[in-house]
Design a protein around this motif. Sequence first.
Motif, PDB file in Angstrom:
ATOM      1  N   SER A   1     -18.896  36.949  81.830  1.00 55.14           N
ATOM      2  CA  SER A   1     -18.037  37.151  80.661  1.00 55.14           C
ATOM      3  C   SER A   1     -17.627  35.816  80.036  1.00 55.14           C
ATOM      4  O   SER A   1     -17.415  35.729  78.836  1.00 55.14           O
ATOM      5  N   GLN A   2     -17.493  34.760  80.861  1.00 57.62           N
ATOM      6  CA  GLN A   2     -17.149  33.439  80.308  1.00 57.62           C
ATOM      7  C   GLN A   2     -18.025  32.376  80.965  1.00 57.62           C
ATOM      8  O   GLN A   2     -17.542  31.530  81.707  1.00 57.62           O
TER       9      GLN A   2
ATOM     10  N   PRO B   1     -18.923  46.199  80.766  1.00 60.78           N
ATOM     11  CA  PRO B   1     -19.025  45.963  79.315  1.00 60.78           C
ATOM     12  C   PRO B   1     -18.656  44.541  78.907  1.00 60.78           C
ATOM     13  O   PRO B   1     -19.250  43.988  77.992  1.00 60.78           O
ATOM     14  N   ALA B   2     -17.694  43.947  79.615  1.00 63.86           N
ATOM     15  CA  ALA B   2     -17.229  42.607  79.232  1.00 63.86           C
ATOM     16  C   ALA B   2     -18.284  41.536  79.495  1.00 63.86           C
ATOM     17  O   ALA B   2     -18.132  40.395  79.049  1.00 63.86           O
TER      18      ALA B   2
ATOM     19  N   GLU C   1     -12.468  59.797  95.044  1.00 69.57           N
ATOM     20  CA  GLU C   1     -13.041  60.744  94.088  1.00 69.57           C
ATOM     21  C   GLU C   1     -13.738  60.002  92.940  1.00 69.57           C
ATOM     22  O   GLU C   1     -14.813  60.406  92.481  1.00 69.57           O
TER      23      GLU C   1
ATOM     24  N   GLN D   1     -17.806  60.264  91.950  1.00 70.35           N
ATOM     25  CA  GLN D   1     -18.327  60.639  90.640  1.00 70.35           C
ATOM     26  C   GLN D   1     -19.193  59.563  89.993  1.00 70.35           C
ATOM     27  O   GLN D   1     -20.078  59.873  89.204  1.00 70.35           O
TER      28      GLN D   1
ATOM     29  N   ASP E   1     -33.087  55.612  70.544  1.00 68.27           N
ATOM     30  CA  ASP E   1     -31.809  56.266  70.839  1.00 68.27           C
ATOM     31  C   ASP E   1     -31.968  57.713  71.283  1.00 68.27           C
ATOM     32  O   ASP E   1     -31.064  58.286  71.880  1.00 68.27           O
TER      33      ASP E   1
ATOM     34  N   ARG F   1     -20.378  61.576  75.216  1.00 63.79           N
ATOM     35  CA  ARG F   1     -20.750  61.046  76.534  1.00 63.79           C
ATOM     36  C   ARG F   1     -19.499  60.979  77.408  1.00 63.79           C
ATOM     37  O   ARG F   1     -19.526  61.306  78.584  1.00 63.79           O
TER      38      ARG F   1
ATOM     39  N   TYR G   1     -14.832  66.157  85.347  1.00 60.52           N
ATOM     40  CA  TYR G   1     -14.180  66.544  86.591  1.00 60.52           C
ATOM     41  C   TYR G   1     -12.670  66.426  86.505  1.00 60.52           C
ATOM     42  O   TYR G   1     -11.942  66.909  87.364  1.00 60.52           O
ATOM     43  N   LEU G   2     -12.195  65.747  85.467  1.00 57.87           N
ATOM     44  CA  LEU G   2     -10.750  65.590  85.320  1.00 57.87           C
ATOM     45  C   LEU G   2     -10.196  66.731  84.470  1.00 57.87           C
ATOM     46  O   LEU G   2     -10.730  67.049  83.425  1.00 57.87           O
TER      47      LEU G   2
ATOM     48  N   TYR H   1      -8.193  56.648  74.460  1.00 60.20           N
ATOM     49  CA  TYR H   1      -7.801  56.004  75.721  1.00 60.20           C
ATOM     50  C   TYR H   1      -7.449  54.533  75.487  1.00 60.20           C
ATOM     51  O   TYR H   1      -6.423  54.041  75.944  1.00 60.20           O
TER      52      TYR H   1
ATOM     53  N   GLY I   1     -10.742  39.906  77.178  1.00 65.92           N
ATOM     54  CA  GLY I   1     -11.218  40.738  78.289  1.00 65.92           C
ATOM     55  C   GLY I   1     -10.789  42.190  78.177  1.00 65.92           C
ATOM     56  O   GLY I   1     -11.302  43.054  78.881  1.00 65.92           O
ATOM     57  N   LYS I   2      -9.782  42.452  77.289  1.00 62.65           N
ATOM     58  CA  LYS I   2      -9.316  43.836  77.154  1.00 62.65           C
ATOM     59  C   LYS I   2      -9.751  44.459  75.830  1.00 62.65           C
ATOM     60  O   LYS I   2      -9.251  45.504  75.427  1.00 62.65           O
TER      61      LYS I   2
ATOM     62  N   TYR J   1     -15.140  47.522  73.748  1.00 63.34           N
ATOM     63  CA  TYR J   1     -16.571  47.200  73.695  1.00 63.34           C
ATOM     64  C   TYR J   1     -17.332  48.420  73.213  1.00 63.34           C
ATOM     65  O   TYR J   1     -17.304  49.462  73.871  1.00 63.34           O
TER      66      TYR J   1
ATOM     67  N   MET K   1     -20.372  50.742  72.648  1.00 66.47           N
ATOM     68  CA  MET K   1     -21.640  50.983  73.342  1.00 66.47           C
ATOM     69  C   MET K   1     -22.336  52.176  72.706  1.00 66.47           C
ATOM     70  O   MET K   1     -21.682  53.040  72.121  1.00 66.47           O
ATOM     71  N   ARG K   2     -23.645  52.198  72.815  1.00 63.26           N
ATOM     72  CA  ARG K   2     -24.355  53.356  72.270  1.00 63.26           C
ATOM     73  C   ARG K   2     -25.039  54.114  73.402  1.00 63.26           C
ATOM     74  O   ARG K   2     -25.291  53.552  74.470  1.00 63.26           O
TER      75      ARG K   2
END
Lengths: 413, 225
Positions: free
Chosen positions: A146-147, A171-172, A375, A379, A403, B49, B56-57, B67, B120-121, B124, B126-127
């Motif tokens: 990331s950095q 993702p980062a 859990e 998953q 895609d 997605r 499950y939640l 979120y 960092g927060k 991001y 995404m596809r």
Amino acid sequence: MARLEEYRSLVGPDTIEELFLLAKNLNGKSILHVNSTATGGGVAEILNRMVPLLNELGVATRWKVIKGGEDFYAVTKKFHNALHGSQQAIAPRDYQIYEDVVDQNLPYIKLDSDIVFIHDPQPAALVKKRRELKNRWIWRCHIDVSQPDPQVWGFFKPYVEQYDACVFSAPAFAQQLAIPQVLISPSIDPLSDKNRELSQEEIKVVLERLNIPTDKPLVTQVSRFDRLKDPLGVIEAFKKVKPSVDARLVLVGGSADDDPEGIQVLEEVRQKAREDPDIMVLCLPPTSHLEINAIQRASAVILQKSIREGFGLTVTEALWKGKPVIAGAVGGIPLQITHKYSGILTYSIDGTAYWLKQLLNEPAYAKKLGENGKEHVRQNFLLIRHLRDYLLLFLFLDHNRSDFIRLGNQSCF
Amino acid sequence: MIANAKEPFRFFTRLTLTVMTGIKAGNLKEFVECLKTVPESVIYQHTHRFLQQHQYLVPEPPNDFAYWVTNILQEERLGEKLAAIDTVRFHNLEDLRKRIVDTIEGHLEDNNDIRQISKGKEFYFMRAARFSVPTPHLARNLAEFRDCLQKVSISSLYLHIFEARLRLPSGLNDFSFWFESKVGEKSLAKSVANLDPYTHTLEGLRSKILSLLDARLKEPSHGAS
């Protein structure tokens, strides 16, 4: 080693059936994995399980390890740390050592499989061979970039962009690159010796053999003796807790073939641990899977106080055992732990000490964290999901990285 | 003897691979600008997605956008509005994108205080690379359909119940469409179409449809030929 059939009860027969459907659509494609160590560390562990399972699915898969001397591993360790973002003194000669060793390996590795899957920076430059081969290449980066240090990343980037796709764990870690970047979390194998269920008797036998007393709650960190895992910080945090809670700290680690710095860190940890008889330091061989499993299962709280982390599979392992985990909020760890829901994320020695005291004093809350964490791993971070993602990645390359990909006969009602 | 359908029903499954775009947003203005221009596959990834991944939640979180806005950006009021957008009621991704963008822009009109998130927060983008995979499960009548439904994965169920709404012109699910148009089971089609997929886990939905099928298969009027 477990066969696919044995995962059926854990993940469901439908999920296993999907793997066979995907594998069939690869139409006999062959895969070659290349990394830099056969034992020690998460990558080797995953490949040990993944390669036989891919073969069982009918996907012809080989695994090769590049060879290098002490110089090479000292250099690649510096690269590793620099890509993680820590400052390193890297000389022009270091890059030359790296290039030379990769070139020396080229004649000895048959790179003509349909898909060549290279793991981490050590063998990344093998891609220079691809022009002659016309096959597909994937670079799997298991570390937190990331950095990254701009100079070292600048050295690797031209190599990375010669691949068809690269894979990151969080993702980062995504970079500005001209090739697709795929997100695939690593995984643990729930049936391996390191993660399978153990009876109380099995746990007891291992703990007795390793002379680990169970008269006090065990606080454990399982990690290589590596500065980025901050074992000295773990000892400091434990010492802050000690006046108010009676517990025993066990630092369990080993060294990998590609980590020459480990011996020095281990010595520093031993030195610091001598100050307190309730701190144990165990350096175990890389094959000590059952021992690690037993120690984790016997623990009251598990720490992973990393300063930098790729994904943090030791966290995944601890969560899978239903244990409350306190871990540094770095790399892939926040993907695994939602703070105060499935574990605790911390940023400092003081924070680690504070939460360690809380969890040792509040076992009911600690238990709930452990249950939620298990859990989440069930998953998202088990081997079968990982295997499915790799099959999808191979198919993605095979279908021009589009895609929307329709496999097989698509005629419907 | 059970009557066969005009055409059999082939169960498919939907699997996805997550591809990172390298695009990220650190505040609400950047976030909404990115949302306007990212490919549809990005909107899919963070809404559909997400729905599949968190099945499950219960209650399941509604989408990635809500979120992030609620828990990371800590804009609870906007987060609540985004959470209230009923993903499965939209029959195409462009309409869904528009609703999300309009909701955020409406919030920005009343709130000029833009909070910048720490490094960092960021969000991001995404596809999803979507794979449509035929399974060996093929049903020629209701009884066989019931057997197949017991065996297929929840990814298959997800495809035929949730994603079908983006494909079929009426916003119907695949099961109801087949029941009505190929088996002549209008009432059963309606019962399944009326199930709210948003308030069940996929396993819960499976049980519900199985019990509807069981009830229908027991009726003497079914399948006489």
